[in-house]
Structure formats: structure tokens, C-alpha cells
Design an enzyme around this catalytic site. Structure first.
Site, PDB file in Angstrom:
ATOM      1  N   ASP A   1     -25.569 -51.374 -23.496  1.00  0.00           N
ATOM      2  CA  ASP A   1     -24.396 -51.837 -23.309  1.00  0.00           C
ATOM      3  C   ASP A   1     -24.326 -52.439 -22.131  1.00  0.00           C
ATOM      4  O   ASP A   1     -24.692 -52.099 -21.220  1.00  0.00           O
ATOM      5  CB  ASP A   1     -23.195 -50.964 -23.852  1.00  0.00           C
ATOM      6  CG  ASP A   1     -23.427 -49.810 -22.861  1.00  0.00           C
ATOM      7  OD1 ASP A   1     -24.387 -49.348 -22.550  1.00  0.00           O
ATOM      8  OD2 ASP A   1     -22.220 -49.418 -22.332  1.00  0.00           O
ATOM      9  N   GLU A   2     -23.300 -53.371 -22.087  1.00  0.00           N
ATOM     10  CA  GLU A   2     -22.993 -53.935 -20.870  1.00  0.00           C
ATOM     11  C   GLU A   2     -23.826 -54.295 -19.566  1.00  0.00           C
ATOM     12  O   GLU A   2     -23.401 -53.971 -18.747  1.00  0.00           O
ATOM     13  CB  GLU A   2     -21.616 -53.099 -20.515  1.00  0.00           C
ATOM     14  CG  GLU A   2     -20.604 -53.045 -21.173  1.00  0.00           C
ATOM     15  CD  GLU A   2     -19.442 -51.881 -20.906  1.00  0.00           C
ATOM     16  OE1 GLU A   2     -18.361 -52.197 -21.239  1.00  0.00           O
ATOM     17  OE2 GLU A   2     -20.008 -50.848 -20.616  1.00  0.00           O
ATOM     18  N   SER A   3     -24.966 -54.799 -20.155  1.00  0.00           N
ATOM     19  CA  SER A   3     -25.995 -55.198 -19.053  1.00  0.00           C
ATOM     20  C   SER A   3     -25.651 -56.622 -18.547  1.00  0.00           C
ATOM     21  O   SER A   3     -26.320 -57.407 -18.899  1.00  0.00           O
ATOM     22  CB  SER A   3     -27.248 -54.939 -19.710  1.00  0.00           C
ATOM     23  OG  SER A   3     -27.555 -53.597 -19.840  1.00  0.00           O
TER      24      SER A   3
END
Ligand code: TNX
Length: 536
Positions: free
Chosen positions: A350-352
Site C-alpha cells: 500500500d501507499e508506495s
């Protein structure tokens, strides 16, 4: 014959007196207890089996309107292989009532009623967690499709035991259970809660407490978010600095902490006794500041590495084009897989936000292959659907519905954790002491009133189940955890287990209100939402 001395006469009188007294006492006891028994047979109340105390709501309930006496003359018997489930039930009955029921006693002479736990294969339903409870006046029979089914079934038995014994009936206490039949099976195979132990660390004891209460509501998976920017929480023997350096920080500058492999195994075993599978997560390639701080060679963000104690996301990434990174992941997954009996390893994803799209896809593909090489199935947060995914992989939908749909089209299984409905770390309302609000307030009714069946517009066969994540930016101990998790997580347990037709807010409200005595007895400081008329 010699005349008796005074002292001899006195002794004789004393003996007679004691003899008479003892006999009288014995007679009274015999009389009372035989009376008691007769009384018990005649006076057992006619109780109606309802779902008022049951969460999740079972599939089918039929009342037969008498009662089963749970008392000191009850024993538990089990089929071979189910002894520990019998012992578990006995321990929990002791905690609730102080009764000490024997399990598979060698001598049944004094036993009058039995709880019999059996394996059975002839169900109309082939769900492995299905069970059937037949409550008669003298015997409760629990037939289950598997040990896991038997474990779910004994939770229903526990929920049917009244809080108070019926002392008026008897010279000893009886807990009366209404007679009838319950047939039950879950609608989803995966019913889970997640705890973020990376933002703040939670002790083994706290984690066990949470798992134990979750098992009462038939949750069967527990996801541990073991790494993030603020901390690395699991000992990896081949990369010791992960915990030596990466484990020492937490949000707000707290002291951090980590689980040794033995402690992690202790959690796995504790959960396994409750037929709960542990899903470990190493969040990558973003959310990796703590790992890169320990081993800067992993870093791909290129900024100065510092311990991170804030709550922002999206600033860290591994260097996705470096072989060392994959050698590292191979070691971590190998050690974690060896400690994890369950089939899943969660790789985050997530959220890279500072990983280029191509690099992200390349990374997820390689990390997925490493998980599979070690014999496990990959779960990833919903962004992973953009990589080369297939039906062996599972996507956890938290942010974007389209991602869940793309995943389903690729044949992936989907776990539903939509932030605006299922996030335990969202505040209940403006007054909430803990929690965040980026996905909105989630009061108890909003948390309950949605349908995982239709929410993501994906085919039923792709839905593996539902999970309620608890991110820990704003909480750091079991009471704060309890405030955010309870009561909402109980509703998610029902959404995962019970079919839509048996879910209804009005009925749920009553049943939830009736959980208060149990939660209090467990020391759980739930959020006393005003929407619920909590039972005293
Ligand atoms: C988003 S949900 C995150 C977490 C945060 C959480 C706070 C997800 C996959 N990522 O990193 O802790 O929001 O609610």
C-alpha cells in the site's frame, strides 16, 4: 460383669450423641439432595431458545421450550481428537460460573447431564466450520464437520449460558439453557481482524487478550501488521539489526519493542488453540523506513535515514532494482514462513507513493514469487492488483473499489476492508477520544449497516471474506485498543459469518446490548455508544 466407671459411661454417651448427630446430618443431606433432584426434574423452567444473546446470528434456530440444567453434575464428553476443545469449554465455563466440569471422566456415576462434542460428516452443508447443536433436557450434543466447527459451536454454547444461576430452584446452583436446535455455518471462509503492532507495539499478553475475545465471536484469522516506517516487530535471525535498530522506535517517540521468534510462536499457538490463523504482514516496498534504517542498503528513497515517529505515510521505499533487496526478502519470508503454519503471507504493497509505477509492479511480481517459493499464498493491499496477479493471490480492498474489481477480473480472491466502513481506527464521532477521521466517522450502526456481499460489486465467488483493520497511530495499550475495536469488531464478526437475511440492525442492537456482561467480565473497556441500550 464389672460395673462401668463414670468416665466410661460419659464416653459412651458422648459417642452415642456424636453418632446420632452425624446420622441426622447425613439423613438431612440425603433427604435434601433427593428432594433437590426431584425438585429439579419437576421445576425446570420452560425456556424459549432465542437469538437474543447470540452474535453472530446463526443460520437456523428451532426452540423446543424446556431447559437443560448446567450444574455440578454436568460433564463434557468428546470424540477422540476433540479433547482439547472439551477442556477449553470446561475452562471457560469455570471462568463464567465457577463450575468445574470434568472432560471425558472415567467415572460417570454422579453425572446427570452431558455436553457431548462429536465429529459428524453427514451435514447437508459441506462447510468445514458447520456445526449443529441439539439441546435436550439431559444432553447437549454438538455435531461438527471438523474440529474448527466444534470450536465455533462451543462459542454458541458459551453464549447460551445465562449470566446468573437459578439459585431459587435448588440447594446448589443451576444455569438453565433453553432447549432446541441450532444449525449454523459461516457465509465467508475468512473472518478477520488486523492489529498494527508497528506504529505502537502491543505486548504478547495484549495480543492474546484480543485474540481470545475475537474467538468468542467466531473470527478465524488474525492479521499482524509487523512492520512499518515506525518500527520492525518480528525477530529475523539472519538480519538481526531489523529488531536491534528497527524495533526500538514507535509513533510519538515511544519505546517500541518486538516479538522474538519464540514469542511469535507463542501467539501462533495461542491462536491455533482457538482455531484462529495468524496472517503475518511485512509491508513493502513502501512503509519501510524502519527496515532501511537498520540496513541502509535496502533504501531506495535516497533521503537521509532517520528514526521515524510521526504518522505520515508514503515517503519510504525499498530499492526495487537491487538484488540484495530480494535476497533480504527471501530470508525474511523463509523465516516467517517457517514460523507460520497458515497458508498466507501478507506483503503489504500500500501507499508506495515514492516508488515508480514500473518499479512497484516489478517489485510486487518478484515478492509474490518469493512468497510462493516458500509455499505460501500472497495477500496484498489493493494497489497490488496492478502487478501480474492470478487466482492464487488475494487482494485486500481498503481504498479503491476499482482495484477490488480489477483483482476479481484477474481471478484473485478479495478480502473486504473498505476504509469508510471497516476501519476500526476511525473515530466513532466527534467526541471520540482516539482514532483518525480520514475515512469519516464510523459510529456503531454505520459499521454494521452495509453488505460485504454487494459492497464492491464483484462476483460472490471472488469474496474470501472480511477483515477489520486496527491501525495504531493513536492507541498504545489494551484499553485504547478495546475502545476502538469494541463494540465495532463484533459487528464485523457478524457480517462475516451471518447471511444477509439474518442480519438486522434492530435485532443486532438487542444482541449487542446483551454482550455487555461478557465484555465487562473480560475486562474489555468497550466504547459505550449511546446508540446501544447496554445491559447493566
Ligand atoms: C492507511 S490502509 C494505511 C495505513 C494507515 C491507515 C490509517 C492502508 C493499507 N494503509 O498505513 O495506518 O491508513 O488509517
Amino acid at each position: 460383669m464389672k460395673a462401668k466407671t463414670t468416665s466410661q459411661i460419659y464416653k459412651q454417651q458422648l459417642f452415642m450423641k456424636t453418632f446420632l448427630k452425624t446420622t441426622a446430618l447425613l439423613l438431612t443431606v440425603i433427604l435434601l439432595s433427593s428432594c433437590a433432584e426431584r425438585k429439579r426434574d419437576l421445576d425446570m423452567p420452560n425456556l424459549e431458545l432465542t437469538t437474543d444473546y447470540l452474535i453472530p446470528h446463526p443460520l437456523e434456530v428451532t426452540a423446543t421450550n424446556s431447559s437443560f440444567p448446567l450444574d455440578q453434575y454436568t460433564a463434557i464428553t468428546t470424540d477422540e481428537g476433540l479433547e482439547d476443545i472439551g477442556l477449553f469449554l470446561s475452562e471457560k465455563i469455570t471462568a463464567a460460573t465457577n463450575l468445574k466440569l470434568e472432560v471425558n471422566p472415567s467415572d460417570m456415576k454422579l453425572i446427570e447431564t452431558v455436553i457431548s462434542i462429536q465429529l459428524s460428516t453427514n451435514f447437508e452443508n459441506d462447510n468445514p466450520e458447520a456445526y449443529k447443536l441439539s439441546i435436550g433436557k439431559n444432553e447437549i450434543t454438538l455435531h461438527a464437520a471438523s474440529a474448527a466447527g466444534a470450536f465455533r459451536g462451543i462459542q454458541t454454547i458459551r453464549q447460551l449460558i445465562p449470566e446468573q444461576s437459578n439459585d431459587a430452584l435448588e440447594v446448589y446452583s443451576i444455569w438453565t439453557i433453553p432447549t432446541g436446535e441450532i444449525f449454523d455455518a459461516p457465509q465467508f471462509a475468512y473472518r478477520s481482524a488486523m492489529l498494527d503492532v508497528a506504529r505502537h507495539f502491543f505486548s504478547v499478553e495484549d495480543v492474546k487478550k484480543y485474540i481470545d475475545v475475537l474467538s468468542y465471536y467466531k473470527i478465524n484469522n488474525f492479521h499482524l501488521h509487523l512492520s512499518d516506517d515506525q518500527g520492525w516487530r518480528i525477530e529475523i535471525k539472519s538480519w538481526p539489526l531489523l529488531t536491534e535498530i528497527g524495533g526500538q522506535t514507535a509513533v510519538g517517540g515511544g519505546e517500541g519493542g518486538f516479538y522474538t521468534q519464540d514469542e511469535y510462536t507463542d501467539i501462533v499457538n495461542y491462536a491455533a488453540r482457538r482455531y484462529i490463523n495468524i496472517v503475518p504482514e511485512i509491508d513493502m516496498p513502501g512503509h519501510t523506513n524502519a527496515a532501511s534504517l537498520a540496513y541502509p542498503i535496502l533504501d531506495g528513497a535516497g533521503k537521509e535515514l532517520k528514526p521515524y515517529t510521526g504518522i505520515d505515510v508514503g515517503f519510504s521505499t525499498f530499492d526495487t532494482r537491487k538484488d540484495t533487496v530480494y535476497a533480504f526478502i527471501d530470508d525474511v519470508v523463509r523465516e516467517l514462513a517457517a514460523l507460520t503454519p497458515g497458508q498466507y503471507i501478507h506483503i503489504g504493497g500500500d501507499e508506495s507513493l515514492v516508488t515508480k509505477k514500473d518499479d512497484f509492479i516489478y517489485f510486487i511480481d518478484r515478492a509474490t514469487k518469493i512468497v510462493e517459493k516458500h509455499g505460501k499464498k500472497m495477500i496484498g493491499w489493493d494497489e497490488v492488483v496492478h502487478a501480474d496477479m492470478n487466482e492464487n493471490a488475494t487482494v485486500q480492498y481498503w481504498g479503491k473499489k476499482e482495484n477490488a474489481q480489477i483483482g476479481a477480473k484477474k481471478g484473485m480472491k478479495v478480502i473486504l476492508s473498505p476504509g469508510e466502513k471497516a476501519y476500526l481506527d476511525m473515530k466513532y464521532d466527534e467526541q471520540s477520544e482516539y482514532g483518525l477521521i480520514w475515512a469519516g466517522y464510523i459510529p456503531v450502526d454505520v459499521a454494521y449497516n452495509w453488505s460485504p456481499e454487494t459492497y464492491a460489486d464483484i462476483p460472490q465467488e471472488n469474496i474470501l471474506g472480511i477483515e477489520a483493520p486496527l491501525w495504531s497511530e493513536t492507541i498504545s495499550n489494551i484499553d485504547e485498543l478495546s475502545y476502538l475495536a469494541f463494540p465495532r469488531v463484533i459487528g464485523y464478526a457478524e457480517l462475516g459469518w451471518s447471511i444477509q437475511e439474518s442480519r438486522d440492525w434492530e435485532s443486532y442492537k438487542t444482541r449487542l446490548a446483551n454482550q455487555a456482561p461478557y465484555l465487562r467480565s473480560e475486562g474489555i473497556k468497550y466504547y459505550p455508544s449511546k446508540l446501544i441500550d447496554w445491559r447493566e
